[in-house]
Design a protein around this motif. Structure first.
Motif, PDB file in Angstrom:
ATOM      1  N   THR A  33      -5.079 -12.634   8.651  1.00 24.53           N
ATOM      2  CA  THR A  33      -5.737 -12.318   9.922  1.00 24.53           C
ATOM      3  C   THR A  33      -5.807 -10.815  10.135  1.00 24.53           C
ATOM      4  O   THR A  33      -6.849 -10.277  10.546  1.00 24.53           O
ATOM      5  CB  THR A  33      -4.975 -12.984  11.085  1.00 24.53           C
ATOM      6  OG1 THR A  33      -4.921 -14.400  10.863  1.00 24.53           O
ATOM      7  CG2 THR A  33      -5.643 -12.707  12.415  1.00 24.53           C
ATOM      8  N   LEU A  34      -4.713 -10.118   9.834  1.00 26.62           N
ATOM      9  CA  LEU A  34      -4.702  -8.655   9.976  1.00 26.62           C
ATOM     10  C   LEU A  34      -5.625  -7.992   8.960  1.00 26.62           C
ATOM     11  O   LEU A  34      -6.317  -7.020   9.280  1.00 26.62           O
ATOM     12  CB  LEU A  34      -3.277  -8.137   9.845  1.00 26.62           C
ATOM     13  CG  LEU A  34      -2.268  -8.671  10.868  1.00 26.62           C
ATOM     14  CD1 LEU A  34      -0.880  -8.122  10.577  1.00 26.62           C
ATOM     15  CD2 LEU A  34      -2.693  -8.341  12.295  1.00 26.62           C
ATOM     16  N   ALA A  35      -5.651  -8.518   7.733  1.00 28.10           N
ATOM     17  CA  ALA A  35      -6.541  -7.957   6.717  1.00 28.10           C
ATOM     18  C   ALA A  35      -7.995  -8.128   7.118  1.00 28.10           C
ATOM     19  O   ALA A  35      -8.824  -7.229   6.915  1.00 28.10           O
ATOM     20  CB  ALA A  35      -6.282  -8.632   5.370  1.00 28.10           C
ATOM     21  N   GLN A  36      -8.341  -9.284   7.687  1.00 26.01           N
ATOM     22  CA  GLN A  36      -9.717  -9.517   8.106  1.00 26.01           C
ATOM     23  C   GLN A  36     -10.116  -8.615   9.271  1.00 26.01           C
ATOM     24  O   GLN A  36     -11.303  -8.383   9.501  1.00 26.01           O
ATOM     25  CB  GLN A  36      -9.902 -10.982   8.494  1.00 26.01           C
ATOM     26  CG  GLN A  36      -9.863 -11.919   7.293  1.00 26.01           C
ATOM     27  CD  GLN A  36      -9.924 -13.379   7.680  1.00 26.01           C
ATOM     28  OE1 GLN A  36      -9.447 -13.768   8.753  1.00 26.01           O
ATOM     29  NE2 GLN A  36     -10.480 -14.203   6.821  1.00 26.01           N
ATOM     30  N   LEU A  37      -9.112  -8.094   9.987  1.00 24.58           N
ATOM     31  CA  LEU A  37      -9.380  -7.142  11.066  1.00 24.58           C
ATOM     32  C   LEU A  37      -9.361  -5.704  10.573  1.00 24.58           C
ATOM     33  O   LEU A  37      -9.472  -4.772  11.371  1.00 24.58           O
ATOM     34  CB  LEU A  37      -8.351  -7.323  12.186  1.00 24.58           C
ATOM     35  CG  LEU A  37      -8.433  -8.647  12.944  1.00 24.58           C
ATOM     36  CD1 LEU A  37      -7.283  -8.769  13.935  1.00 24.58           C
ATOM     37  CD2 LEU A  37      -9.766  -8.773  13.667  1.00 24.58           C
ATOM     38  N   GLY A  38      -9.203  -5.529   9.255  1.00 18.09           N
ATOM     39  CA  GLY A  38      -9.330  -4.198   8.680  1.00 18.09           C
ATOM     40  C   GLY A  38      -8.050  -3.554   8.203  1.00 18.09           C
ATOM     41  O   GLY A  38      -8.081  -2.451   7.660  1.00 18.09           O
ATOM     42  N   ALA A  39      -6.894  -4.184   8.413  1.00 18.15           N
ATOM     43  CA  ALA A  39      -5.638  -3.595   7.965  1.00 18.15           C
ATOM     44  C   ALA A  39      -5.540  -3.617   6.443  1.00 18.15           C
ATOM     45  O   ALA A  39      -6.107  -4.490   5.776  1.00 18.15           O
ATOM     46  CB  ALA A  39      -4.460  -4.346   8.577  1.00 18.15           C
ATOM     47  N   ASP A  40      -4.820  -2.646   5.908  1.00 17.28           N
ATOM     48  CA  ASP A  40      -4.506  -2.613   4.472  1.00 17.28           C
ATOM     49  C   ASP A  40      -3.222  -3.414   4.271  1.00 17.28           C
ATOM     50  O   ASP A  40      -2.124  -2.933   4.575  1.00 17.28           O
ATOM     51  CB  ASP A  40      -4.321  -1.166   4.015  1.00 17.28           C
ATOM     52  CG  ASP A  40      -3.885  -1.057   2.559  1.00 17.28           C
ATOM     53  OD1 ASP A  40      -4.081  -2.027   1.794  1.00 17.28           O
ATOM     54  OD2 ASP A  40      -3.340   0.001   2.192  1.00 17.28           O
ATOM     55  N   VAL A  41      -3.352  -4.651   3.799  1.00 15.99           N
ATOM     56  CA  VAL A  41      -2.206  -5.549   3.643  1.00 15.99           C
ATOM     57  C   VAL A  41      -1.783  -5.551   2.185  1.00 15.99           C
ATOM     58  O   VAL A  41      -2.552  -5.940   1.297  1.00 15.99           O
ATOM     59  CB  VAL A  41      -2.541  -6.974   4.111  1.00 15.99           C
ATOM     60  CG1 VAL A  41      -1.346  -7.904   3.923  1.00 15.99           C
ATOM     61  CG2 VAL A  41      -2.975  -6.961   5.572  1.00 15.99           C
ATOM     62  N   ILE A  42      -0.555  -5.095   1.935  1.00 19.00           N
ATOM     63  CA  ILE A  42      -0.003  -5.031   0.579  1.00 19.00           C
ATOM     64  C   ILE A  42       1.017  -6.148   0.444  1.00 19.00           C
ATOM     65  O   ILE A  42       2.066  -6.147   1.090  1.00 19.00           O
ATOM     66  CB  ILE A  42       0.654  -3.666   0.311  1.00 19.00           C
ATOM     67  CG1 ILE A  42      -0.379  -2.550   0.478  1.00 19.00           C
ATOM     68  CG2 ILE A  42       1.262  -3.634  -1.085  1.00 19.00           C
ATOM     69  CD1 ILE A  42       0.220  -1.156   0.417  1.00 19.00           C
ATOM     70  N   ARG A  43       0.706  -7.099  -0.394  1.00 17.10           N
ATOM     71  CA  ARG A  43       1.561  -8.255  -0.587  1.00 17.10           C
ATOM     72  C   ARG A  43       2.598  -7.932  -1.667  1.00 17.10           C
ATOM     73  O   ARG A  43       2.242  -7.532  -2.784  1.00 17.10           O
ATOM     74  CB  ARG A  43       0.720  -9.459  -0.991  1.00 17.10           C
ATOM     75  CG  ARG A  43       1.502 -10.737  -1.148  1.00 17.10           C
ATOM     76  CD  ARG A  43       0.572 -11.896  -1.451  1.00 17.10           C
ATOM     77  NE  ARG A  43       1.341 -13.055  -1.850  1.00 17.10           N
ATOM     78  CZ  ARG A  43       1.895 -13.923  -1.011  1.00 17.10           C
ATOM     79  NH1 ARG A  43       1.748 -13.757   0.280  1.00 17.10           N
ATOM     80  NH2 ARG A  43       2.581 -14.952  -1.466  1.00 17.10           N
ATOM     81  N   VAL A  44       3.869  -8.108  -1.333  1.00 13.22           N
ATOM     82  CA  VAL A  44       4.964  -7.817  -2.263  1.00 13.22           C
ATOM     83  C   VAL A  44       5.472  -9.140  -2.828  1.00 13.22           C
ATOM     84  O   VAL A  44       5.928 -10.009  -2.089  1.00 13.22           O
ATOM     85  CB  VAL A  44       6.114  -7.076  -1.556  1.00 13.22           C
ATOM     86  CG1 VAL A  44       7.225  -6.753  -2.557  1.00 13.22           C
ATOM     87  CG2 VAL A  44       5.604  -5.803  -0.890  1.00 13.22           C
ATOM     88  N   GLU A  45       5.386  -9.274  -4.156  1.00 11.70           N
ATOM     89  CA  GLU A  45       5.846 -10.488  -4.832  1.00 11.70           C
ATOM     90  C   GLU A  45       6.796 -10.124  -5.960  1.00 11.70           C
ATOM     91  O   GLU A  45       6.786  -8.999  -6.459  1.00 11.70           O
ATOM     92  CB  GLU A  45       4.664 -11.248  -5.439  1.00 11.70           C
ATOM     93  CG  GLU A  45       3.619 -11.710  -4.464  1.00 11.70           C
ATOM     94  CD  GLU A  45       2.456 -12.342  -5.204  1.00 11.70           C
ATOM     95  OE1 GLU A  45       2.508 -13.551  -5.461  1.00 11.70           O
ATOM     96  OE2 GLU A  45       1.505 -11.608  -5.535  1.00 11.70           O
TER      97      GLU A  45
END
Length: 409
Positions: A33-45
Motif C-alpha cells: 500500500t505504501l509502495a503504491q503511494l510512492g514510497a521506496d519500500v525495501i524488502r529485507v529477506e
C-alpha cells in the motif's frame, strides 16, 4: 523530498523510505500500500528468500502468484538477520529510513527500541498475533471471533471458514493508516513513534464495531447461519433459467419499489401486506419476512436468462450482480483502469492492479515484484563500502541475485 510534480503525480509518499521485515499477508500488504503511494519500500529477506516466496498458488516452475502480487513495486535485499553483522547492516539502513515494518520478534540491533534509539524520527510498526504478543494467523483469528458460526447454510451446526483472509487484509490497511498518522504527527514534532497492532484485535474490534459482540452480550438469542441471505436487510441469491445465479440486495424503499415495478409483483405484495398487517417498505420487516418475499421472487427470476435479465434491469434502481467464477472475473479486467499490463519475471505478462486510490485522476501503473536479492548491490554496495560489502557477500551475510563470491563448503 522532491517537489517535481511530474515525478510525484499520484505518488504522495515519493521520497519516503520504508524497510520491510515481513512475510505472508498483513505486513507485506502494508508495504505494498505504501509502495503504491510512492514510497521506496525495501524488502529485507534472508539469503535464499522469505518462506512465503513459494506459497500457493504457483506456476509450474514454483513462482508464487500470491507472493508477486503482494510485493509489486518493492526493492529486495538479502540479509541474514540471525547474525550480528546482518543486524548491523539493517540498523545502518534504518538510520536513514522513515518507516520500519516488522511482523517478527526481532532481537539484538533490529528491535524497535534499538532502531529508534539510533533514529528518533523512525516510525516503527510491528504486527503481533494477540494483544499480549502471542502468535496467531488469520484463520485462528477467524475461529476465535465467531463469524464462522454465522456463515453457511441455515441450520448448519459446524463453523464455515471464509477463504478471504479478511483480518490479514484489514490489519495491513490498519497498519498503513497508522503509518500515515505517525508521519503526520512527525511533521509537527520531528519525532517518530512505535506502533503495535495485534491481528486478533483487528478481528475483535471489527466484530465489536459491527455490533455483533454487543448483541451477543445483551441479547440471549444466538444468531446462526442463514445461507446466502444478507443479515438485517433483504438480499439473497436466485437461480436463472440458463443456470446462472445472481445476487440481489434491497437496501432502501426506493430499491424495493423498483424491484416490485420490474417484477410486476406490486399487487401481490400489497395483498401480502394487507393479509399479514405489515409494511414491507420497512427494512426490518422485509428481513423478518424474507422467506415469503423469496417465494414470490424465485419463479420470476427462474423465467429469465442472464441476457434477458440484464436488459430488463438496465437503468433500474435495482442492486444486483451475476455470480462469476474467478476465471470469469479475470476475463473482465480489460476495461478497468485499475489494471495495467505487467511483465512479471517468473510469471509472465498479465493484467495487474495498481492502487485503488486515484489522486488528481492519476494512477501509477503497477511495477514488478523483485527477485531474491535483486537490489542488494544498488542499495548496499556504496553505503557499506567495497571492502565491507565484498566481505559480507563472501560470507553470505548479505546476498545478491548475481553474487559470484559466495563461500562454498
Amino acid at each position: 523530498m522532491t517537489s517535481d510534480r511530474a515525478t510525484r503525480a499520484g505518488r504522495p509518499l515519493h521520497g519516503v523510505r520504508v524497510l520491510e521485515l515481513s512475510s505472508y499477508v498483513a505486513t507485506p500488504l502494508c508495504g505494498l500500500t505504501l509502495a503504491q503511494l510512492g514510497a521506496d519500500v525495501i524488502r529485507v529477506e534472508a539469503p535464499g528468500g522469505a518462506p512465503d516466496r513459494t506459497r500457493l498458488p504457483t506456476t509450474d516452475d514454483g513462482c508464487s502468484y500470491y507472493w508477486t502480487g503482494l510485493n509489486k513495486g518493492k526493492r529486495a535485499i538479502a540479509v541474514d538477520l540471525s547474525t550480528h553483522e546482518g543486524q548491523e547492516v539493517v540498523a545502518d539502513l534504518a538510520d536513514d529510513a522513515d518507516i520500519v515494518i516488522a511482523n517478527g520478534p526481532y532481537k539484538g540491533l533490529v528491535t524497535a527500541e534499538a532502531l529508534r534509539a539510533r533514529n528518533p524520527r523512525l516510525v516503527h510498526v510491528r504486527l503481533s498475533g494477540t494483544w499480549d504478543g502471542g502468535a496467531s494467523v488469520d484463520y485462528l483469528a477467524q475461529a476465535k471471533v465467531g463469524f464462522q458460526h454465522v456463515t453457511g447454510p441455515r441450520g448448519h451446526a459446524a463453523p464455515v471458514n471464509h477463504v478471504l483472509p479478511a483480518w490479514d487484509i484489514a490489519a495491513g490497511l490498519y497498519l498503513a493508516t497508522g503509518v500515515l498518522a505517525a508521519l503526520r504527527e512527525r511533521d509537527g514534532t520531528g519525532v517518530g513513534t512505535s506502533i503495535t497492532l495485534a491481528l486478533e484485535d483487528v478481528a475483535f474490534a471489527t466484530a465489536g464495531n459491527l455490533g455483533l459482540l454487543t448483541q451477543a452480550q445483551l441479547d440471549p438469542t444466538p444468531r446462526g447461519p442463514d445461507g446466502n441471505y444478507v443479515y438485517g436487510t433483504y438480499g439473497r441469491d436466485f437461480a436463472l433459467a440458463d443456470g446462472h445465479r445472481i445476487m440481489l440486495v434491497v437496501l432502501t424503499a426506493r430499491h424495493w419499489h423498483a424491484l416490485l415495478e420490474v417484477t410486476g409483483l406490486r399487487a401481490a405484495v400489497a395483498g401480502l401486506e394487507e393479509a399479514l398487517q405489515i409494511d414491507l417498505d420497512d427494512e426490518q420487516v422485509r428481513y423478518a419476512h424474507r422467506d415469503v418475499i423469496s417465494a414470490l421472487l424465485e419463479p420470476w427470476f427462474a423465467r429469465h436468462d442472464l441476457a434477458g435479465l440484464a436488459e430488463i434491469l438496465a437503468g433500474r434502481k435495482v442492486l444486483w450482480s451475476v455470480y462469476r467464477t474467478v476465471e470469469e472475473a479475470a476475463g473482465q479486467l480489460g476495461d478497468n483502469p485499475l489494471f495495467a499490463e505487467l511483465d512479471q519475471p517468473g510469471i509472465g505478462t498479465h493484467l495487474a492492479p495498481g492502487s485503488p486510490l486515484v489522486f488528481d485522476a492519476r494512477r501509477p501503473a503497477p511495477l514488478p515484484a523483485p527477485s531474491v536479492g535483486e537490489h542488494t548491490h544498488e542499495v548496499l554496495a556504496d553505503r557499506l563500502g567495497a571492502d565491507r560489502y565484498t566481505k559480507l557477500l563472501k560470507s553470505r551475510v548479505v546476498d545478491s541475485a548475481d553474487n559470484p563470491l559466495r563461500e562454498t563448503a
